[in-house]
Each structure stands twice: as structure tokens, then as C-alpha cells.
Write a protein that holds these residues in place. Structure first.
Motif, short mmCIF file in Angstrom:
data_model
loop_
_atom_site.label_atom_id
_atom_site.label_comp_id
_atom_site.label_asym_id
_atom_site.label_seq_id
_atom_site.Cartn_x
_atom_site.Cartn_y
_atom_site.Cartn_z
N THR A 180 3.04 10.13 -7.45
CA THR A 180 4.05 10.53 -9.20
C THR A 180 2.87 10.75 -9.84
O THR A 180 4.26 10.95 -11.03
N GLY A 181 2.50 9.98 -9.82
CA GLY A 181 0.51 10.12 -11.26
C GLY A 181 1.06 9.14 -12.46
O GLY A 181 0.81 9.20 -13.30
N GLN A 182 2.06 7.99 -11.33
CA GLN A 182 2.01 6.79 -12.27
C GLN A 182 0.86 6.01 -12.12
O GLN A 182 0.49 5.02 -11.84
N VAL A 183 -0.04 6.22 -12.42
CA VAL A 183 -1.27 5.80 -12.78
C VAL A 183 -1.45 4.48 -12.99
O VAL A 183 -1.95 3.47 -13.00
N GLU A 184 -0.75 4.27 -14.17
CA GLU A 184 -1.33 2.64 -15.30
C GLU A 184 -0.79 1.86 -13.91
O GLU A 184 -1.46 0.84 -13.95
N MET A 242 1.24 -1.26 0.10
CA MET A 242 0.24 0.01 -0.26
C MET A 242 0.56 1.16 0.04
O MET A 242 0.25 2.16 -0.40
N ALA A 243 1.84 0.88 0.67
CA ALA A 243 2.46 1.87 0.84
C ALA A 243 3.23 2.36 -0.39
O ALA A 243 3.79 3.39 -1.39
N ALA A 244 3.72 1.35 -1.78
CA ALA A 244 4.45 1.39 -2.57
C ALA A 244 2.94 2.23 -3.71
O ALA A 244 3.35 2.67 -4.82
N LEU A 245 1.88 1.64 -3.47
CA LEU A 245 0.81 2.12 -4.18
C LEU A 245 0.33 3.60 -4.03
O LEU A 245 0.23 4.14 -4.74
N ALA A 246 0.81 4.32 -2.90
CA ALA A 246 0.46 5.96 -2.74
C ALA A 246 1.37 6.25 -3.43
O ALA A 246 1.29 7.61 -3.64
N GLN A 247 3.17 5.80 -3.63
CA GLN A 247 3.42 6.55 -3.67
C GLN A 247 3.45 6.46 -5.36
O GLN A 247 3.90 7.71 -5.93
N LEU A 248 3.61 5.20 -6.27
CA LEU A 248 3.16 5.88 -7.16
C LEU A 248 1.72 6.82 -7.93
O LEU A 248 1.78 7.25 -8.74
N VAL A 249 0.53 7.05 -6.79
CA VAL A 249 -0.37 7.64 -6.76
C VAL A 249 0.30 8.95 -6.82
O VAL A 249 -0.24 10.06 -7.62
#
Length: 159
Positions: free
Chosen positions: A94-98, A85-92
Motif C-alpha cells: 500500500t506504499g506505506q514506506v516509512e 512479515m504479512a503485515a510488512l508486505a501489506q505496508l509495502v
């Protein structure tokens, strides 16, 4: 064992003692079985008609009443999910939506596997948002996912 381990043991053993091993009521395709339908949502609903935070009976049924394996799966999920979930939050963030959508897909599956019904549905929404490129949707879902994960931990430790 720690508090979570004791709670998991109580949570998994109690229903089998209450009902006698193997005599659990049959329910059609419980939520989390991989065959999500309106009927399965209904079957997993609690007495107030709400989808449960956690489908303990469905998990045990899928694992042929193996409470030790269920406890190990839940313990592993509760340790790994926060990292993912932390990795998911980081992706979101930084705008890495896909990429966020792809990770949400994995989290959806693991949540469903342990009976975290509502959490799995939120990850499913996030997966769809990722596929659609809807960054705003992902940002809105993150705090809801964090909140639902906390509710799941409470549900597991309180039973």
C-alpha cells in the motif's frame, strides 16, 4: 511434540553434547550479539566463509547455553515472524514506506536475537529503504525475505 519442536531439541542439544557443556570455543562478538562488526561476521561464518542462515552457537552463547530457552525463543519467532512479515508486505503493497521501515526495524532485532543472521541483514536493508522512502527497494526485498525465512525454517528443522 511436532516436527519443528523435535528439530529444535536436536538442534540445541547436539552442540552441547558434542563439545561438552560450557566448553564451546570462544568467538569474538558473534553476529546477532547486537555488536555487528566485520570481525563478528567472520566469527559466525561457516567453514566455506559464508555467513550462516542460522547462528545456533551464538544464540546458545547469548543465552548461557540454556537450550530450553533458546528453543522457546525460536519457536515463538517462527510463529510470530510470518504474521509480522504479512503485515510488512501489506505496508509495502500500500506504499506505506516509512511504516514498513519501522516494522522492518523490529523484525531486524527479533531476527538477530534468534541468530537469523542473513534474515536480520535483509530486514536492516528494508529498514534503510523505509527511512530513505525507497519503495522500489522494499518491493525487491520482500521476496528475498520470504525466501530467507524458508531457508531459516529448513536450517532449524534439518539439524
Amino acid at each position: 511434540p511436532g516436527t519443528i519442536a523435535r528439530a529444535l531439541e536436536r538442534w540445541l542439544v547436539s552442540p552441547m553434547q558434542e563439545q561438552g557443556q560450557g566448553s564451546a570455543q570462544e568467538k569474538p562478538a558473534p553476529v546477532g550479539s547486537g555488536f555487528e562488526t566485520a570481525q563478528s561476521r567472520e566469527a559466525a561464518a561457516d567453514t566455506h566463509g559464508e555467513v550462516p542462515v542460522f547462528d545456533r552457537r551464538g544464540l546458545l552463547k547469548r543465552l548461557m547455553e540454556d537450550s530450553e530457552l533458546a528453543a522457546k525463543m525460536m519457536s515463538a519467532f517462527l510463529l510470530d515472524a510470518p504474521v509480522q512479515m504479512a503485515a510488512l508486505a501489506q505496508l509495502v503493497g500500500t506504499g506505506q514506506v516509512e511504516e514498513a521501515g519501522r516494522l522492518a526495524h523490529k523484525l531486524k532485532g527479533s531476527s538477530l536475537a534468534v541468530g537469523a543472521v542473513i534474515l536480520s541483514a535483509l530486514f536492516s536493508d528494508m529498514e534503510k529503504g523505509g527511512k530513505a522512502g525507497d519503495w522500489e527497494r522494499l518491493k525487491v526485498l520482500l521476496p528475498r525475505i520470504d525466501s530467507e525465512f524458508e531457508r531459516l525454517k529448513q536450517a532449524v528443522t534439518q539439524e
